[in-house]
Design a protein around this motif. Structure first.
Motif, PDB file in Angstrom:
ATOM      1  N   PHE A 148       1.051  -0.950  -0.234  1.00  0.00           N
ATOM      2  CA  PHE A 148       0.258  -0.222  -0.080  1.00  0.00           C
ATOM      3  C   PHE A 148       1.494   1.017  -0.111  1.00  0.00           C
ATOM      4  CE2 PHE A 148      -2.754   3.384   2.209  1.00  0.00           C
ATOM      5  CZ  PHE A 148      -2.977   4.105   1.366  1.00  0.00           C
ATOM      6  N   GLY A 149       2.029   1.445   0.739  1.00  0.00           N
ATOM      7  CA  GLY A 149       3.442   2.326   0.848  1.00  0.00           C
ATOM      8  C   GLY A 149       3.802   2.725  -0.290  1.00  0.00           C
ATOM      9  N   ILE A 150       3.610   1.822  -1.286  1.00  0.00           N
ATOM     10  CA  ILE A 150       4.388   1.597  -2.679  1.00  0.00           C
ATOM     11  C   ILE A 150       3.174   2.428  -3.152  1.00  0.00           C
ATOM     12  CG2 ILE A 150       5.539   0.813  -4.433  1.00  0.00           C
ATOM     13  CD1 ILE A 150       6.054  -1.739  -3.116  1.00  0.00           C
ATOM     14  N   TRP A 151       2.487   1.998  -2.929  1.00  0.00           N
ATOM     15  CA  TRP A 151       0.538   2.293  -4.230  1.00  0.00           C
ATOM     16  C   TRP A 151       0.976   3.696  -4.374  1.00  0.00           C
ATOM     17  CZ3 TRP A 151      -4.031   3.477  -2.133  1.00  0.00           C
ATOM     18  CH2 TRP A 151      -5.037   4.100  -3.697  1.00  0.00           C
ATOM     19  N   SER A 152       1.137   4.388  -2.721  1.00  0.00           N
ATOM     20  CA  SER A 152       0.324   5.783  -2.120  1.00  0.00           C
ATOM     21  C   SER A 152       1.630   6.775  -2.611  1.00  0.00           C
ATOM     22  CB  SER A 152      -0.334   5.883  -0.967  1.00  0.00           C
ATOM     23  OG  SER A 152       1.321   5.040  -0.251  1.00  0.00           O
ATOM     24  N   GLU A 153       2.914   5.893  -2.204  1.00  0.00           N
ATOM     25  CA  GLU A 153       4.118   6.826  -3.190  1.00  0.00           C
ATOM     26  C   GLU A 153       4.505   6.976  -4.123  1.00  0.00           C
ATOM     27  OE1 GLU A 153       7.247   4.891  -1.111  1.00  0.00           O
ATOM     28  OE2 GLU A 153       7.302   6.120   0.532  1.00  0.00           O
ATOM     29  N   LEU A 154       3.743   6.292  -4.922  1.00  0.00           N
ATOM     30  CA  LEU A 154       3.497   6.523  -6.219  1.00  0.00           C
ATOM     31  C   LEU A 154       2.804   8.053  -7.018  1.00  0.00           C
ATOM     32  CD1 LEU A 154       3.790   2.702  -8.184  1.00  0.00           C
ATOM     33  CD2 LEU A 154       5.285   4.655  -8.003  1.00  0.00           C
ATOM     34  N   MET A 155       1.822   7.472  -6.511  1.00  0.00           N
ATOM     35  CA  MET A 155       0.950   8.835  -6.738  1.00  0.00           C
ATOM     36  C   MET A 155       1.040  10.137  -5.775  1.00  0.00           C
ATOM     37  SD  MET A 155      -3.306   7.085  -6.018  1.00  0.00           S
ATOM     38  CE  MET A 155      -3.283   6.709  -4.597  1.00  0.00           C
ATOM     39  N   LEU A 156       2.054   9.919  -5.095  1.00  0.00           N
ATOM     40  CA  LEU A 156       2.446  10.976  -4.184  1.00  0.00           C
ATOM     41  C   LEU A 156       3.247  11.698  -5.425  1.00  0.00           C
ATOM     42  CD1 LEU A 156       3.507  13.219  -2.220  1.00  0.00           C
ATOM     43  CD2 LEU A 156       4.328  11.750  -1.113  1.00  0.00           C
ATOM     44  N   MET A 157       4.254  11.066  -5.884  1.00  0.00           N
ATOM     45  CA  MET A 157       5.418  11.129  -6.161  1.00  0.00           C
ATOM     46  C   MET A 157       5.023  12.115  -7.887  1.00  0.00           C
ATOM     47  SD  MET A 157       8.752   8.574  -6.589  1.00  0.00           S
ATOM     48  CE  MET A 157       7.289   7.407  -6.142  1.00  0.00           C
ATOM     49  N   GLN A 158       3.501  11.294  -8.641  1.00  0.00           N
ATOM     50  CA  GLN A 158       3.019  12.289  -9.476  1.00  0.00           C
ATOM     51  C   GLN A 158       3.049  13.477  -8.877  1.00  0.00           C
ATOM     52  OE1 GLN A 158       0.577   9.720 -11.637  1.00  0.00           O
ATOM     53  NE2 GLN A 158       0.011   8.763 -10.147  1.00  0.00           N
ATOM     54  N   SER A 159       1.946  13.851  -7.690  1.00  0.00           N
ATOM     55  CA  SER A 159       2.116  14.711  -7.504  1.00  0.00           C
ATOM     56  C   SER A 159       2.399  16.097  -6.602  1.00  0.00           C
ATOM     57  CB  SER A 159       0.502  15.093  -6.411  1.00  0.00           C
ATOM     58  OG  SER A 159      -0.484  13.824  -6.411  1.00  0.00           O
ATOM     59  N   LEU A 160       4.192  15.455  -6.779  1.00  0.00           N
ATOM     60  CA  LEU A 160       5.127  16.629  -6.642  1.00  0.00           C
ATOM     61  C   LEU A 160       5.903  17.232  -6.920  1.00  0.00           C
ATOM     62  CD1 LEU A 160       6.876  14.333  -3.494  1.00  0.00           C
ATOM     63  CD2 LEU A 160       5.373  16.742  -3.190  1.00  0.00           C
ATOM     64  N   ILE A 161       5.342  16.126  -8.618  1.00  0.00           N
ATOM     65  CA  ILE A 161       5.818  17.042 -10.287  1.00  0.00           C
ATOM     66  C   ILE A 161       5.363  17.507 -10.455  1.00  0.00           C
ATOM     67  CG2 ILE A 161       6.460  16.086 -12.246  1.00  0.00           C
ATOM     68  CD1 ILE A 161       7.121  13.112 -11.525  1.00  0.00           C
ATOM     69  N   MET A 162       3.954  17.441 -10.156  1.00  0.00           N
ATOM     70  CA  MET A 162       3.097  18.684 -10.690  1.00  0.00           C
ATOM     71  C   MET A 162       3.814  19.724 -10.091  1.00  0.00           C
ATOM     72  SD  MET A 162      -0.553  16.359 -11.970  1.00  0.00           S
ATOM     73  CE  MET A 162      -0.844  15.671 -10.192  1.00  0.00           C
ATOM     74  N   HIS A 163       3.502  19.903  -8.813  1.00  0.00           N
ATOM     75  CA  HIS A 163       3.555  21.154  -7.409  1.00  0.00           C
ATOM     76  C   HIS A 163       4.262  21.185  -8.008  1.00  0.00           C
ATOM     77  CE1 HIS A 163       3.048  22.920  -3.897  1.00  0.00           C
ATOM     78  NE2 HIS A 163       3.972  22.814  -3.672  1.00  0.00           N
ATOM     79  N   ALA A 164       5.884  20.965  -8.089  1.00  0.00           N
ATOM     80  CA  ALA A 164       7.444  21.456  -8.690  1.00  0.00           C
ATOM     81  C   ALA A 164       7.350  22.128 -10.664  1.00  0.00           C
ATOM     82  CB  ALA A 164       8.427  20.190  -9.188  1.00  0.00           C
ATOM     83  N   TYR A 165       6.594  21.312 -10.782  1.00  0.00           N
ATOM     84  CA  TYR A 165       6.380  22.203 -12.730  1.00  0.00           C
ATOM     85  C   TYR A 165       4.993  23.534 -12.252  1.00  0.00           C
ATOM     86  CZ  TYR A 165       4.371  22.108 -17.885  1.00  0.00           C
ATOM     87  OH  TYR A 165       4.784  22.317 -18.329  1.00  0.00           O
ATOM     88  N   ARG A 166       5.159  23.347 -11.645  1.00  0.00           N
ATOM     89  CA  ARG A 166       4.224  24.813 -11.147  1.00  0.00           C
ATOM     90  C   ARG A 166       4.638  25.904 -10.466  1.00  0.00           C
ATOM     91  NH1 ARG A 166       0.927  21.283 -12.546  1.00  0.00           N
ATOM     92  NH2 ARG A 166      -1.300  21.779 -13.479  1.00  0.00           N
ATOM     93  N   GLY A 167       6.019  25.614  -9.912  1.00  0.00           N
ATOM     94  CA  GLY A 167       6.891  27.009  -8.998  1.00  0.00           C
ATOM     95  C   GLY A 167       7.928  26.959  -9.736  1.00  0.00           C
ATOM     96  N   ARG A 168       8.632  28.275  -9.233  1.00  0.00           N
ATOM     97  CA  ARG A 168       9.994  28.968  -8.945  1.00  0.00           C
ATOM     98  C   ARG A 168      11.399  27.622  -9.518  1.00  0.00           C
ATOM     99  NH1 ARG A 168      11.775  32.528  -5.747  1.00  0.00           N
ATOM    100  NH2 ARG A 168      13.717  31.751  -6.028  1.00  0.00           N
ATOM    101  N   TYR A 169      11.256  26.864 -10.614  1.00  0.00           N
ATOM    102  CA  TYR A 169      12.516  26.086 -10.137  1.00  0.00           C
ATOM    103  C   TYR A 169      13.755  25.932  -9.382  1.00  0.00           C
ATOM    104  CZ  TYR A 169       9.324  24.668 -14.781  1.00  0.00           C
ATOM    105  OH  TYR A 169       8.512  24.828 -15.258  1.00  0.00           O
ATOM    106  N   ASP A 170      14.369  27.799  -9.458  1.00  0.00           N
ATOM    107  CA  ASP A 170      15.348  27.581  -8.455  1.00  0.00           C
ATOM    108  C   ASP A 170      15.574  28.063  -7.422  1.00  0.00           C
ATOM    109  OD1 ASP A 170      14.253  30.073  -9.058  1.00  0.00           O
ATOM    110  OD2 ASP A 170      16.011  31.404  -8.824  1.00  0.00           O
ATOM    111  N   SER A 171      13.547  27.258  -7.359  1.00  0.00           N
ATOM    112  CA  SER A 171      14.059  28.015  -5.546  1.00  0.00           C
ATOM    113  C   SER A 171      14.518  26.791  -4.420  1.00  0.00           C
ATOM    114  CB  SER A 171      12.290  28.129  -5.424  1.00  0.00           C
ATOM    115  OG  SER A 171      11.532  27.026  -5.918  1.00  0.00           O
TER     116      SER A 171
END
Length: 326
Positions: free
Chosen positions: A102-125
């Motif tokens: 279950f942890g692997i599954w949830s971490e895969l979803m978290l990684m997707q979300s974090l990538i989208m979060h980073a995509y919308r941020g300031r890349y050098d921050s």
């Protein structure tokens, strides 16, 4: 290394108030860059490589538990009493590996979300820099959990089809408030179990090493999610916050029933439907789940995520004491 000054001379820390039905709540907020710089500094000092920092060849004693027995779903039930010691050990192994899956599954979803979060941020921050660092941590954790399951002689498994397909859909939608709140639900739950596991000298050594690494590194992830969720709720309209909180409460209610796969009970000769019913009705199990979510629900109360109907769902699910909070 010193974090860059916040733009427009924004203060490093400040307070915000959110409206809740039990009165206004005051939140202590910290600038994103300051939080991220501290987390990056800690990451440089305390990060691990599971391939080299875990003794994967450590012998597994057939009489030694894989998780403290009081955390096993059937503990203190008639079904538990009827099991032999070896069957109890086997059930602890099965459940530990089920939670890891279950942890692997949830971490895969978290990684997707974090990538989208980073995509919308300031890349050098530093804020985006830490999001990328956390993704790297979660990649190692997922590999670590998978190797632990395989080393135990078992196979990982996906959640039920409904949860699996819902997860795919959720991964296509960026909504940071439920994303960071959901991160806390999973990470605080597993953290509570693992903080009892890794110091216990009666537990299998390999499992203790895995849980120790995860606890140390997840502490940073929890801090990042908590600080970001506070900033998000401070800006959100109360109705928007309550809607997100209610949806999360319902998802958590389902999650709590799914972390233990039916195959765990079959492995020790039990009827999985009967075993799940017994576990669901067990006062000890309900108390254990309430305890495991206690840090999470305490924080959610602070940020208004138990406001309104959300708190009722948590209580009716047995994940929050009826006389607790709010």
């Amino acid at each position: 290394m010193t974090a860059p000054a916040p733009p427009n001379d924004r203060p490093r820390t400040w307070k915000a108030r959110i409206r809740c039905r039990d009165g206004d709540h005051t939140l202590e907020l910290t600038d994103r860059e300051l939080v991220a710089e501290r987390l990056l500094r800690t990451s440089r000092k305390h990060s691990y490589d599971p391939d080299t920092d875990i003794d994967w060849d450590a012998p597994q004693d057939p009489d030694r538990f894989y998780t403290p027995p009081q955390l096993v779903s059937l503990y203190e039930t008639p079904l538990w009493d009827a099991l032999t010691h070896r069957q109890r050990v086997e059930l602890s192994k099965q459940e530990m590996c089920s939670i890891a899956s279950f942890g692997i599954w949830s971490e895969l979803m978290l990684m997707q979300s974090l990538i989208m979060h980073a995509y919308r941020g300031r890349y050098d921050s530093d804020h985006v820099g830490y999001a990328l660092t956390e993704i790297a941590d979660e990649c190692r954790h997922s590999r670590m959990f998978a190797r632990m399951v395989r080393t135990c002689g078992l196979r990982t498994h996906r959640p039920r089809a409904l949860e699996f397909q819902t997860g795919k859909l959720a991964g296509a939608v960026y909504d940071p408030m439920p994303m960071f709140a959901g991160t806390l639900v999973v990470e605080e739950f597993t953290d509570a179990f693992q903080r009892l596991t890794f110091p216990d000298e009666d537990i299998q050594p390999m499992v203790r090493q895995v849980t120790r690494i995860h606890v140390i590194e997840e502490a940073r992830h929890i801090k990042y999610a908590r600080e970001e969720l506070k900033r998000l709720v401070a800006k959100a309209h109360p109705v928007r916050r309550r809607m997100a909180a209610y949806g999360l409460a319902q998802a958590t209610r389902v999650m709590a029933t799914q972390v233990i796969h039916p195959s765990c009970y079959e492995a020790v000769g039990l009827d999985p439907k009967l075993a799940r019913r017994v576990a669901a009705r067990s006062p000890h199990r309900r108390a254990t789940l309430e305890w495991a979510f206690r840090k999470c629900t305490g924080f959610f109360d602070e940020v208004g995520f138990l406001d309104g109907r959300a708190g009722d769902v948590w209580r009716k699910s047995g994940l929050l004491a009826k006389d607790s909070l709010g």
